[in-house]
Design a protein around this motif. Structure first.
Motif, PDB file in Angstrom:
ATOM      1  N   ASP A 167      -9.019  -5.386   1.717  1.00 49.00           N
ATOM      2  CA  ASP A 167      -9.435  -4.524   2.827  1.00 49.00           C
ATOM      3  C   ASP A 167      -8.440  -3.391   3.036  1.00 49.00           C
ATOM      4  OD1 ASP A 167     -11.525  -6.216   3.112  1.00 49.00           O
ATOM      5  OD2 ASP A 167     -10.916  -7.069   5.040  1.00 49.00           O
ATOM      6  N   ALA A 168      -7.162  -3.710   2.900  1.00 49.41           N
ATOM      7  CA  ALA A 168      -6.125  -2.691   3.113  1.00 49.41           C
ATOM      8  C   ALA A 168      -6.202  -1.592   2.056  1.00 49.41           C
ATOM      9  CB  ALA A 168      -4.747  -3.349   3.097  1.00 49.41           C
ATOM     10  N   VAL A 169      -6.336  -1.975   0.793  1.00 48.52           N
ATOM     11  CA  VAL A 169      -6.385  -0.974  -0.283  1.00 48.52           C
ATOM     12  C   VAL A 169      -7.679  -0.167  -0.194  1.00 48.52           C
ATOM     13  CG1 VAL A 169      -6.302  -0.626  -2.769  1.00 48.52           C
ATOM     14  CG2 VAL A 169      -4.935  -2.432  -1.735  1.00 48.52           C
ATOM     15  N   SER A 170      -8.773  -0.810   0.179  1.00 42.76           N
ATOM     16  CA  SER A 170     -10.040  -0.082   0.335  1.00 42.76           C
ATOM     17  C   SER A 170      -9.945   0.934   1.465  1.00 42.76           C
ATOM     18  CB  SER A 170     -11.180  -1.069   0.618  1.00 42.76           C
ATOM     19  OG  SER A 170     -11.406  -1.919  -0.485  1.00 42.76           O
ATOM     20  N   LEU A 171      -9.279   0.558   2.560  1.00 46.56           N
ATOM     21  CA  LEU A 171      -9.105   1.493   3.676  1.00 46.56           C
ATOM     22  C   LEU A 171      -8.193   2.650   3.282  1.00 46.56           C
ATOM     23  CD1 LEU A 171      -9.738   2.209   6.575  1.00 46.56           C
ATOM     24  CD2 LEU A 171      -7.927   0.643   7.323  1.00 46.56           C
ATOM     25  N   LEU A 172      -7.162   2.368   2.497  1.00 49.45           N
ATOM     26  CA  LEU A 172      -6.299   3.444   1.985  1.00 49.45           C
ATOM     27  C   LEU A 172      -7.110   4.401   1.124  1.00 49.45           C
ATOM     28  CD1 LEU A 172      -3.480   4.690   1.435  1.00 49.45           C
ATOM     29  CD2 LEU A 172      -3.282   3.091  -0.495  1.00 49.45           C
ATOM     30  N   ILE A 225       0.822  -1.209   0.000  1.00 49.79           N
ATOM     31  CA  ILE A 225       0.000   0.000   0.000  1.00 49.79           C
ATOM     32  C   ILE A 225       0.859   1.264   0.000  1.00 49.79           C
ATOM     33  CG2 ILE A 225      -1.980  -1.124   1.082  1.00 49.79           C
ATOM     34  CD1 ILE A 225      -1.199   0.120   3.709  1.00 49.79           C
ATOM     35  N   SER A 226       2.080   1.166   0.518  1.00 49.24           N
ATOM     36  CA  SER A 226       2.999   2.309   0.418  1.00 49.24           C
ATOM     37  C   SER A 226       3.364   2.563  -1.040  1.00 49.24           C
ATOM     38  CB  SER A 226       4.261   2.048   1.250  1.00 49.24           C
ATOM     39  OG  SER A 226       3.951   1.979   2.628  1.00 49.24           O
ATOM     40  N   TYR A 227       3.560   1.479  -1.785  1.00 44.65           N
ATOM     41  CA  TYR A 227       3.857   1.621  -3.213  1.00 44.65           C
ATOM     42  C   TYR A 227       2.660   2.216  -3.954  1.00 44.65           C
ATOM     43  CZ  TYR A 227       4.560   0.249  -8.073  1.00 44.65           C
ATOM     44  OH  TYR A 227       4.677   0.266  -9.448  1.00 44.65           O
ATOM     45  N   ILE A 228       1.462   1.711  -3.651  1.00 50.68           N
ATOM     46  CA  ILE A 228       0.259   2.242  -4.302  1.00 50.68           C
ATOM     47  C   ILE A 228       0.081   3.715  -3.977  1.00 50.68           C
ATOM     48  CG2 ILE A 228      -2.266   2.093  -4.364  1.00 50.68           C
ATOM     49  CD1 ILE A 228      -1.988  -0.910  -3.897  1.00 50.68           C
ATOM     50  N   ALA A 229       0.287   4.079  -2.702  1.00 46.64           N
ATOM     51  CA  ALA A 229       0.149   5.484  -2.292  1.00 46.64           C
ATOM     52  C   ALA A 229       1.144   6.373  -3.038  1.00 46.64           C
ATOM     53  CB  ALA A 229       0.356   5.597  -0.784  1.00 46.64           C
ATOM     54  N   GLN A 230       2.344   5.867  -3.218  1.00 48.12           N
ATOM     55  CA  GLN A 230       3.359   6.646  -3.941  1.00 48.12           C
ATOM     56  C   GLN A 230       2.947   6.856  -5.398  1.00 48.12           C
ATOM     57  OE1 GLN A 230       7.192   4.784  -3.956  1.00 48.12           O
ATOM     58  NE2 GLN A 230       8.224   6.504  -4.937  1.00 48.12           N
ATOM     59  N   GLN A 231       2.409   5.814  -6.022  1.00 49.15           N
ATOM     60  CA  GLN A 231       1.990   5.925  -7.421  1.00 49.15           C
ATOM     61  C   GLN A 231       0.770   6.829  -7.576  1.00 49.15           C
ATOM     62  OE1 GLN A 231       3.804   4.556  -9.975  1.00 49.15           O
ATOM     63  NE2 GLN A 231       5.217   4.100  -8.295  1.00 49.15           N
ATOM     64  N   GLU A 232      -0.059   6.898  -6.552  1.00 49.71           N
ATOM     65  CA  GLU A 232      -1.277   7.706  -6.607  1.00 49.71           C
ATOM     66  C   GLU A 232      -1.080   9.100  -6.001  1.00 49.71           C
ATOM     67  OE1 GLU A 232      -4.278   6.985  -7.916  1.00 49.71           O
ATOM     68  OE2 GLU A 232      -3.561   5.057  -8.695  1.00 49.71           O
ATOM     69  N   ASP A 233       0.157   9.447  -5.653  1.00 50.58           N
ATOM     70  CA  ASP A 233       0.466  10.739  -5.024  1.00 50.58           C
ATOM     71  C   ASP A 233      -0.335  10.944  -3.731  1.00 50.58           C
ATOM     72  OD1 ASP A 233       2.319  11.500  -6.951  1.00 50.58           O
ATOM     73  OD2 ASP A 233       0.749  12.286  -8.269  1.00 50.58           O
ATOM     74  N   ILE A 234      -0.410   9.900  -2.932  1.00 49.66           N
ATOM     75  CA  ILE A 234      -1.080   9.965  -1.628  1.00 49.66           C
ATOM     76  C   ILE A 234      -0.010   9.990  -0.545  1.00 49.66           C
ATOM     77  CG2 ILE A 234      -2.597   8.736  -0.010  1.00 49.66           C
ATOM     78  CD1 ILE A 234      -3.962   7.455  -2.424  1.00 49.66           C
ATOM     79  N   SER A 235      -0.133  10.939   0.377  1.00 51.03           N
ATOM     80  CA  SER A 235       0.843  11.065   1.463  1.00 51.03           C
ATOM     81  C   SER A 235       0.495  10.065   2.563  1.00 51.03           C
ATOM     82  CB  SER A 235       0.829  12.495   2.018  1.00 51.03           C
ATOM     83  OG  SER A 235       1.731  12.620   3.109  1.00 51.03           O
ATOM     84  N   LEU A 236       1.286   9.017   2.665  1.00 49.19           N
ATOM     85  CA  LEU A 236       1.052   7.949   3.637  1.00 49.19           C
ATOM     86  C   LEU A 236       2.295   7.778   4.499  1.00 49.19           C
ATOM     87  CD1 LEU A 236      -0.671   5.536   4.697  1.00 49.19           C
ATOM     88  CD2 LEU A 236       0.412   4.141   2.906  1.00 49.19           C
ATOM     89  N   CYS A 253     -10.073  11.639   3.447  1.00 46.46           N
ATOM     90  CA  CYS A 253     -10.373  12.150   4.794  1.00 46.46           C
ATOM     91  C   CYS A 253      -9.241  12.977   5.371  1.00 46.46           C
ATOM     92  CB  CYS A 253     -10.672  10.980   5.739  1.00 46.46           C
ATOM     93  SG  CYS A 253     -12.117  10.000   5.279  1.00 46.46           S
ATOM     94  N   ALA A 254      -8.039  12.828   4.841  1.00 49.62           N
ATOM     95  CA  ALA A 254      -6.905  13.560   5.400  1.00 49.62           C
ATOM     96  C   ALA A 254      -5.848  13.765   4.319  1.00 49.62           C
ATOM     97  CB  ALA A 254      -6.307  12.809   6.590  1.00 49.62           C
ATOM     98  N   GLU A 255      -5.148  14.898   4.397  1.00 49.50           N
ATOM     99  CA  GLU A 255      -4.087  15.163   3.429  1.00 49.50           C
ATOM    100  C   GLU A 255      -2.890  14.247   3.664  1.00 49.50           C
ATOM    101  OE1 GLU A 255      -3.025  19.244   3.457  1.00 49.50           O
ATOM    102  OE2 GLU A 255      -4.993  19.956   2.765  1.00 49.50           O
TER     103      GLU A 255
END
Length: 535
Positions: free
Chosen positions: A215-220, A186-197, A226-228
């Motif tokens: 469940d993990a990707v849906s929660l991400l 999910i850290s990799y997905i967040a990086q590809q989607e420009d999501i600050s995780l 909900c938050a920057e």
């Protein structure tokens, strides 16, 4: 149009699937060697990759340019399969197509050869939902399918799939995905989607996912709006769970038997719209961690699931209680979680369990050691053994059973008789039809003494109850104030009013000596529990 992250980032090849190396390597080797089976059964918990691997396998066996067991993703078959427009791959949801007619339609369609690929693939998801008739209809074609037909069955409840179906498939068990693998993905997905995780946010999501990548990707996905910056606190708020401070404060309140504090924390969480079911699950997970620390302190660091800064606090909580207490609390919370699924008011169920965990309610009568019971019975036996000698000195035992009388009223108040014993006639005494229920209640309240009333019967007149016992032990035990009070409580609970108790014994001394021997034998063979209660 926006596409959910769990759909957008679903693995497209076997190499993209994580934590299922054994399964993916086995499937790739079969595809490369051309020795694929005609039926597969994928089983495991939700979100572990069963349906994903089924789709990849269906593409790979039909791919025109297969690469090392993986589909190429470039040919027309791979593209159409990814767009759900390839008619040679048929997905069936067994939850909504579980009838025998649905499987008959599948069997009728199976006579037609594939249109474009080498094989026609049937993917049956949640196959355990099929009816018995549907399984029977599926059985024959799975046993001897046409050479161009392959079946891939997926289920989360393998125990519901008939053995006749399982035996005709190659079975692969999908393991829960490791938290560290989920966090990395999910850290990799967040990086590809420009999501600050943040790192702790990824760890929190991985822990809540409980081994399921979906469940993990849906929660991400949920947290991203909900938050920057998605940290542990943002995940807690989005998931409706308690933050770490609330969680450990509640566990400390339980350990300190501070009911007021535990209920206050619950009220605060409820006001903030926290999910009490999820809170209960969080408490269960942390109590599991404490249990592992108590049971195996040397390996606990590798077994428990927690944030790095939580370990010391968990160890401090573990020092406050013993292992049996921790396991009792775990059992109580698991029962609470099950009841919450059916309860109209989840808060009431959770608060009831909290009060019990804090020690304000005793779930069962307190027990005493067997040796203490044995000593008491031995003393009574000695008294009875001395009785025959006194009788022999009087030449013989009495012709009729000796009559003993005793009475008891609740300890906290005096009962005013409603009838005059001097004027009472035998016909005025009515048999107590519910005496058996009274004895059952008495066994729950005072099991160590209740056995002395076996074979007894009773009658009532006004607010008097007259008990005729067959066991002389009862008369001795009845002289103990607590025993008389517990019997009065059982009578009141069943009959709905308080009585003055009159009792007599109608058996001989010789008979009672034999009963004493039986009681001693039973006390040695089983554990006798007792609770001393007063009205």
């Amino acid at each position: 149009m926006y596409k959910a992250l769990y759909r957008k980032w679903r693995p497209m090849t076997f190499d993209d699937v994580i934590s299922q190396e054994y399964t993916t390597e086995a499937l790739k080797n079969q595809i490369i060697s051309g020795k694929t089976a005609h039926a597969y059964l994928f089983t495991g918990s939700r979100g572990t990759g069963k349906t994903t691997c089924a789709r990849i396998l269906a593409k790979a066996v039909n791919c025109r340019n297969m690469k090392d067991g993986n589909p190429c993703l470039e040919c027309d078959i791979c593209r159409d399969a990814d767009n759900d427009s390839l008619t040679d791959i048929v997905e069936i949801d067994a939850a909504s197509n579980n009838g025998v007619d649905n499987i008959r339609d599948l069997r009728d369609a199976a006579v037609y050869t594939p249109e474009r690929g080498a094989y026609k693939i049937y993917i049956i998801d949640e196959v355990h939902m099929l009816s018995q008739g549907a399984f029977n209809a599926l059985l024959k074609i799975m046993e001897e399918p046409p050479p161009y037909i392959k079946f891939i069955l997926a289920t989360t409840e393998i125990q519901k799939v008939p053995a006749t179906i399982v035996s005709r498939c190659q079975r692969y068990d999908f393991r829960r995905i490791k938290p560290e693998d989920i966090a990395k993905r999910i850290s990799y997905i967040a990086q590809q989607e420009d999501i600050s995780l943040t790192e702790d946010g990824a760890a929190m999501i991985a822990r809540l996912a409980d081994g399921g990548m979906r469940d993990a990707v849906s929660l991400l996905d949920q947290c991203s709006v909900c938050a920057e910056t998605i940290d542990a606190e943002a995940v807690s708020n989005a998931a409706g769970i308690a933050g770490r401070d609330y969680l450990y404060d509640m566990l400390e309140a339980v350990s300190d038997s501070d009911t007021a504090k535990a209920l206050s924390i619950t009220a605060s969480l409820y006001d903030m719209s926290k999910d009490l079911s999820r809170l209960c699950e969080e408490l269960i997970m942390q109590l599991r961690n404490i249990m592992l620390i108590k049971a195996s302190p040397e390996t606990a660091d590798k077994l428990i699931i927690c944030m790095p800064d939580e370990l010391e606090r968990l160890k401090a909580l573990a020092d406050k209680c013993d292992l049996p207490t921790v396991m009792d609390r775990l059992s109580a919370l698991q029962e609470c979680r099950e009841r919450m699924q059916r309860a109209m008011n989840k808060r009431v169920e959770f608060e009831m369990s909290l009060i019990k965990l804090c020690g304000n309610v005793k779930n069962a009568p307190e027990s005493i050691d067997n040796s203490e019971i044995y000593d008491k019975i031995k003393q009574l036996e000695n008294k009875i053994n001395s009785a025959p000698r006194a009788v022999q000195n009087a030449s013989a035992e009495p012709e009729h059973p000796e009559i003993l009388e005793a009475s008891a009223a609740p300890a906290d108040e005096k009962i005013i008789p409603t009838v005059d014993l001097k004027k009472l006639k035998p016909d005025d005494i009515k048999p107590c039809d519910r005496w058996g229920e009274v004895l059952d209640e008495f066994r729950n309240i005072n099991p160590a003494v209740a056995g002395s009333l076996d074979g007894s019967f009773a009658g009532t007149a006004g607010n008097y109850i007259f008990i005729t016992a067959q066991n002389r032990f009862f008369m001795e035990l009845f002289k103990v104030k607590e025993n008389a009070a517990s019997l009065g409580m059982a009578i009141t609970k069943v009959l709905g009013q308080r009585f003055i108790i009159k009792a007599k014994c109608a058996t001989t001394v010789t008979e009672q000596r034999n009963l004493a021997e039986d009681l001693i034998k039973k006390a040695q063979e089983s554990k006798i529990e007792t609770a001393v209660e007063s009205q």
